[in-house]
Motif scaffolding. Sequence first.
Motif, short mmCIF file in Angstrom:
data_model
loop_
_atom_site.label_atom_id
_atom_site.label_comp_id
_atom_site.label_asym_id
_atom_site.label_seq_id
_atom_site.Cartn_x
_atom_site.Cartn_y
_atom_site.Cartn_z
N GLU A 75 -28.47 4.49 9.65
CA GLU A 75 -29.56 4.96 8.82
C GLU A 75 -30.61 5.63 9.69
OE1 GLU A 75 -29.82 2.34 5.02
OE2 GLU A 75 -30.19 1.10 6.75
N SER A 76 -31.69 6.09 9.05
CA SER A 76 -32.72 6.75 9.85
C SER A 76 -33.29 5.74 10.84
CB SER A 76 -33.81 7.31 8.95
OG SER A 76 -34.21 6.37 8.01
N HIS A 79 -24.82 9.51 7.52
CA HIS A 79 -25.06 8.23 6.85
C HIS A 79 -24.24 8.18 5.56
CE1 HIS A 79 -27.84 10.89 4.75
NE2 HIS A 79 -27.63 10.09 3.72
N GLN A 118 -19.03 8.20 2.22
CA GLN A 118 -17.93 8.88 1.54
C GLN A 118 -17.39 10.02 2.40
OE1 GLN A 118 -19.15 10.09 -2.38
NE2 GLN A 118 -18.67 8.08 -3.19
N ALA A 119 -18.31 10.76 3.01
CA ALA A 119 -17.90 11.87 3.88
C ALA A 119 -17.13 11.33 5.08
CB ALA A 119 -19.12 12.66 4.34
N ARG A 174 -15.39 8.56 5.27
CA ARG A 174 -14.07 8.12 4.84
C ARG A 174 -13.13 9.32 4.66
NH1 ARG A 174 -15.53 3.93 0.69
NH2 ARG A 174 -15.53 2.28 2.21
N ALA A 202 -23.72 -4.61 4.84
CA ALA A 202 -24.87 -4.32 3.97
C ALA A 202 -24.91 -2.84 3.62
CB ALA A 202 -26.16 -4.74 4.65
N LEU A 203 -24.56 -2.01 4.59
CA LEU A 203 -24.57 -0.56 4.40
C LEU A 203 -23.54 -0.16 3.35
CD1 LEU A 203 -26.16 1.65 5.90
CD2 LEU A 203 -24.20 1.96 7.38
N ALA A 258 -24.60 -1.37 -0.13
CA ALA A 258 -25.73 -0.70 -0.76
C ALA A 258 -25.32 0.64 -1.35
CB ALA A 258 -26.85 -0.50 0.24
N ALA A 259 -24.20 1.21 -0.93
CA ALA A 259 -23.80 2.53 -1.40
C ALA A 259 -23.54 2.48 -2.90
CB ALA A 259 -22.55 2.98 -0.66
N PRO A 260 -24.19 3.36 -3.68
CA PRO A 260 -24.00 3.31 -5.12
C PRO A 260 -22.59 3.70 -5.53
CG PRO A 260 -25.32 5.22 -4.50
CD PRO A 260 -25.08 4.43 -3.26
N ARG A 276 -27.49 -8.87 1.55
CA ARG A 276 -28.76 -8.15 1.53
C ARG A 276 -29.49 -8.40 2.81
NH1 ARG A 276 -30.68 -6.99 -3.70
NH2 ARG A 276 -28.94 -7.56 -5.00
N LEU A 277 -30.05 -7.34 3.34
CA LEU A 277 -30.91 -7.50 4.50
C LEU A 277 -32.32 -7.66 3.96
CD1 LEU A 277 -29.48 -4.61 6.67
CD2 LEU A 277 -28.86 -7.02 6.73
N GLU A 329 -37.47 -4.22 6.12
CA GLU A 329 -37.02 -2.92 6.56
C GLU A 329 -36.86 -2.91 8.07
OE1 GLU A 329 -39.16 0.36 5.02
OE2 GLU A 329 -38.62 -0.15 2.97
#
Lengths: 287, 349
Positions: free
Chosen positions: B59-60, B221, B224-225, B227, B261-262, B265-267, B279-280, B283
Amino acid sequence: MTGKTTSAPRTGAAPAPGDDTGPLLSVTGLSGAFHTAHGSTQVLHDVTFDVPRGGITAVVGETGSGKSLSVLTVMGLMPPGLAVQGSVRFDGRELIGLGEDGYRELRGNQIAMVFQDARSSLNPVLTVGRQLAAVARLHRGVGRKEAEELVADTLARVRIPDPRRRMAQYPHQFSGGMAQRAMIAMALLCRPRLMLLDEPTTGLDVTTQADVMELVVELARQDGLTACLVTHDLGVVGETCDRVIVMRHGRVVEEAAAEAFFRAPESAYARTLLAANRIDEAPGSPT
Amino acid sequence: MSTTAETTRDHAEAEPVLTVADLRTDFTLRSRGRRHTLHAVDEVSLTLRPGETLAIVGESGSGKSTLARSILRLVPPTSGEVTLGGRPVADRRDRREVYRELQMVFQDPRGSLDPRQRVRSILDEPLRLHLKMPAADRDRRIKELLASVELPETVLDRLPAALSGGQRQRIGIARALAVQPKAVILDEPTASLDASTRGVVLDLLARLQREQGIAYLLISHDLQAVRRIAHRVQVMYAGRVVESGTTDEVLTNPAHPYTRALLDAAPVAQHGGHTRTIRLTGENPGPFEVLPGCALAPRCPLAEESCTAGRPPQLPFGGTHEAACPVIHRQVSADLADARRDKEDHHDQ
């Protein structure tokens, strides 16, 4: 209801002001065009959709679909030069043709908007607390002390930890997710009946995005807030929305309940869009 | 639709195009008279072989973009070594020599293309400066490049502003490929594109890789890309690599709580979405918090006291799969031992 609603002209089957059964927002035959010296370009074609009371309605589309433009028109925030025709009814009251004063009374109090990039929506040289307190004082008519209390409570409600300390900070000290929560708090301070969210999680990290959307869902479920979410991400829609409106090239191509939509979208375009949002399920992974 | 999968080339045997060893990039900032050191990239190593895609996911604030910039020396690394085609990058006097072998496609093509340069001139520049090609050859090569990114020649005389987002990104790709580099760093190549364009651009990248054997370092991040086009994945958090392995190993059986977690969290584009299981809390603590132990520990639901004591080592999870989480490793090992015991009991009976 504020009771301030002026007598809007009633036409056909449109619900009367204060009628709690009709849709909260009803867009009918909305057309929009830019007229320039080189001719005119029509960007909205007969856009018609409803946002029912309670729950979350999504307006989905790609760049240039007119999804943001439609929603900005509801707020009377369309770009200069855009000539609109048609009808936008909020709680039975016609908004098209409303003067700047009318919109000013509406914005915030009745309809609030949360924009994409929260940090650039905040004033960088004022503390977050001061900006939110100004909103509370203007829209709720409370005094300085009371406004501060209200802001602290609202920040806690959008789950910003340690609100008092955060209020003394400047926007650059907020992360993207925290800034977006602060913007949602700013919208909530006005106790709006409709919250418009224009790509609220674009640019946020996935984990933060999921947390912010969970907050929006919680506000909608618990507080009976009506939300209209503009997004390009069908993943976000699937996770959170009750109703889906798909736009393309300035037209509504599909309007359906979320459940039916994700089970079997009717239009070919919606099927393409759905497939594009599930690209990792495409046959053949590279490994 | 073609897929990237049919190739079963054994990447492990070829000589690496790019190796990064213990790369560290620190930034020093002064504030109110005090010096703060920010470890943007904290001892990251990676190997990239011809024809393969290695994805750096995070992530950022994870340091993935600084890693890319440090490899290209757009940001000077503090320590560690970057080797390109067998030679350390630091030894090369002329940066142009590096850019002939290693190119970059930037996230936002609107910002990375000169708004006042026409497409022809954008593509002409690398051929002229790096390859010193004669004008006639350049003209032919520009047309080849356009064809390879599936754009018509009519775009040659246009300015970037007259192109769509997808077309602009194709020009960015064509510009990077102009010098026939061995490796290309793709920094969030599809982040600014619409969903339907995103898949097309990813497929284009995969095809060019198959045809030309280019290695990609994909900074993203977008899981999907990843994968879709990556062969291997390294997950970064707070400047460190927390998990690595093949795309399947990491994304199908994630070990590290951060990766879990990553992914969680992906919708998901279906009604009702999905339920998050891990869940983390809070932040990212920010880059100045230097923790002696695991960087994720303050946010991790599985953290134990030992997690804050020392930096967790990379532990094996089978195959090439590694993750820096002793807690999960212990759980997985216990599960395996249980399974083995069950099997033995079964045999005994």
